[in-house]
Design an enzyme around this catalytic site. Structure first.
Site, PDB file in Angstrom:
ATOM      1  N   THR A 194      25.280   9.474  -2.923  1.00 51.38           N
ATOM      2  CA  THR A 194      24.317   8.470  -3.363  1.00 51.38           C
ATOM      3  C   THR A 194      22.940   9.055  -3.680  1.00 51.38           C
ATOM      4  O   THR A 194      22.300   8.613  -4.635  1.00 51.38           O
ATOM      5  CB  THR A 194      24.216   7.322  -2.336  1.00 51.38           C
ATOM      6  OG1 THR A 194      25.514   6.721  -2.207  1.00 51.38           O
ATOM      7  CG2 THR A 194      23.221   6.254  -2.762  1.00 51.38           C
ATOM      8  N   LYS A 210      26.762   3.681  -0.636  1.00 52.30           N
ATOM      9  CA  LYS A 210      26.924   4.194   0.721  1.00 52.30           C
ATOM     10  C   LYS A 210      27.792   5.458   0.749  1.00 52.30           C
ATOM     11  O   LYS A 210      28.565   5.683   1.668  1.00 52.30           O
ATOM     12  CB  LYS A 210      27.519   3.116   1.614  1.00 52.30           C
ATOM     13  CG  LYS A 210      26.642   1.859   1.637  1.00 52.30           C
ATOM     14  CD  LYS A 210      26.989   0.929   2.743  1.00 52.30           C
ATOM     15  CE  LYS A 210      26.170  -0.323   2.775  1.00 52.30           C
ATOM     16  NZ  LYS A 210      24.818  -0.282   2.368  1.00 52.30           N
ATOM     17  N   CYS A 211      27.621   6.281  -0.250  1.00 53.25           N
ATOM     18  CA  CYS A 211      28.406   7.503  -0.422  1.00 53.25           C
ATOM     19  C   CYS A 211      27.522   8.704  -0.094  1.00 53.25           C
ATOM     20  O   CYS A 211      26.299   8.644  -0.239  1.00 53.25           O
ATOM     21  CB  CYS A 211      28.873   7.563  -1.886  1.00 53.25           C
ATOM     22  SG  CYS A 211      29.737   9.057  -2.363  1.00 53.25           S
ATOM     23  N   GLY A 212      28.135   9.800   0.323  1.00 51.81           N
ATOM     24  CA  GLY A 212      27.383  11.024   0.561  1.00 51.81           C
ATOM     25  C   GLY A 212      26.692  11.532  -0.696  1.00 51.81           C
ATOM     26  O   GLY A 212      25.714  12.280  -0.616  1.00 51.81           O
TER      27      GLY A 212
END
Length: 174
Positions: free
Chosen positions: A53, A49-51
């Protein structure tokens, strides 16, 4: 893992310190990194759920392009940065396979900084510091390891995997 398809031809002395480290694969299967002797490794701490990803797509592209030539990408999910990998190990793997078609090994979730950091990351950070000294700054920090177990370079989270391709090709030539 069969290393017969790609043998290390690096002239440097093998660094056995890396190969003595054990990690846990999905399903609680212990994996000694010695299984990867002779391979060029790209080791990445990740989050679903990371930018960053979407970098999974480029990681898989590199995997498809270079796995048969001796590249192994090792994915280590980590929930230490703003809780961006909250799901179970199995849910993370399903997410990556469904959304990015990943086929490279995904290990169990680990910590990369602090009191409970995994010995692999203690080793990697000691070999290649970053802009915050030895600490991992964020998800998708990448380490390129030569076929003799030497840490060659550390890449910032914002460095897109395809920007590393040239360095990977160079390592595969050795």
């Amino acid at each position: 893992m069969d290393n017969s398809t790609k043998r290390c031809c690096c002239s440097a002395k093998r660094s056995d310190a890396l190969y003595n480290i054990e990690v846990m694969a999905q399903g609680n299967k212990p994996v000694k990194l010695e299984e990867y002797k002779g391979k060029v490794l790209l080791i990445v701490n990740t989050a679903s759920k990371c930018g960053f990803t979407p970098q999974y797509a480029d990681l898989e592209a590199l995997n498809k392009r270079f796995a048969e030539r001796g590249l192994a990408i090792l994915d280590f999910p980590c929930n230490q940065f703003a809780g961006q990998s909250p799901e179970s190990d199995e849910e993370t793997t399903q997410f990556c396979q469904l959304n990015y078609g990943t086929t490279f090994p995904q290990m169990k979730k680990i910590e990369v900084n602090g009191e409970n950091e995994h010995p692999l990351y203690t080793f990697l950070k000691a070999q290649a510091g970053g802009c915050l000294g030895r600490k991992i700054k964020w998800n998708f920090t990448k380490f390129l390891v030569s076929c003799d177990g030497s840490v060659i370079k550390r890449y910032a989270p914002a460095t897109k995997p395809m920007k590393i391709e040239k360095d990977i090709v160079e390592m595969l030539k050795k």
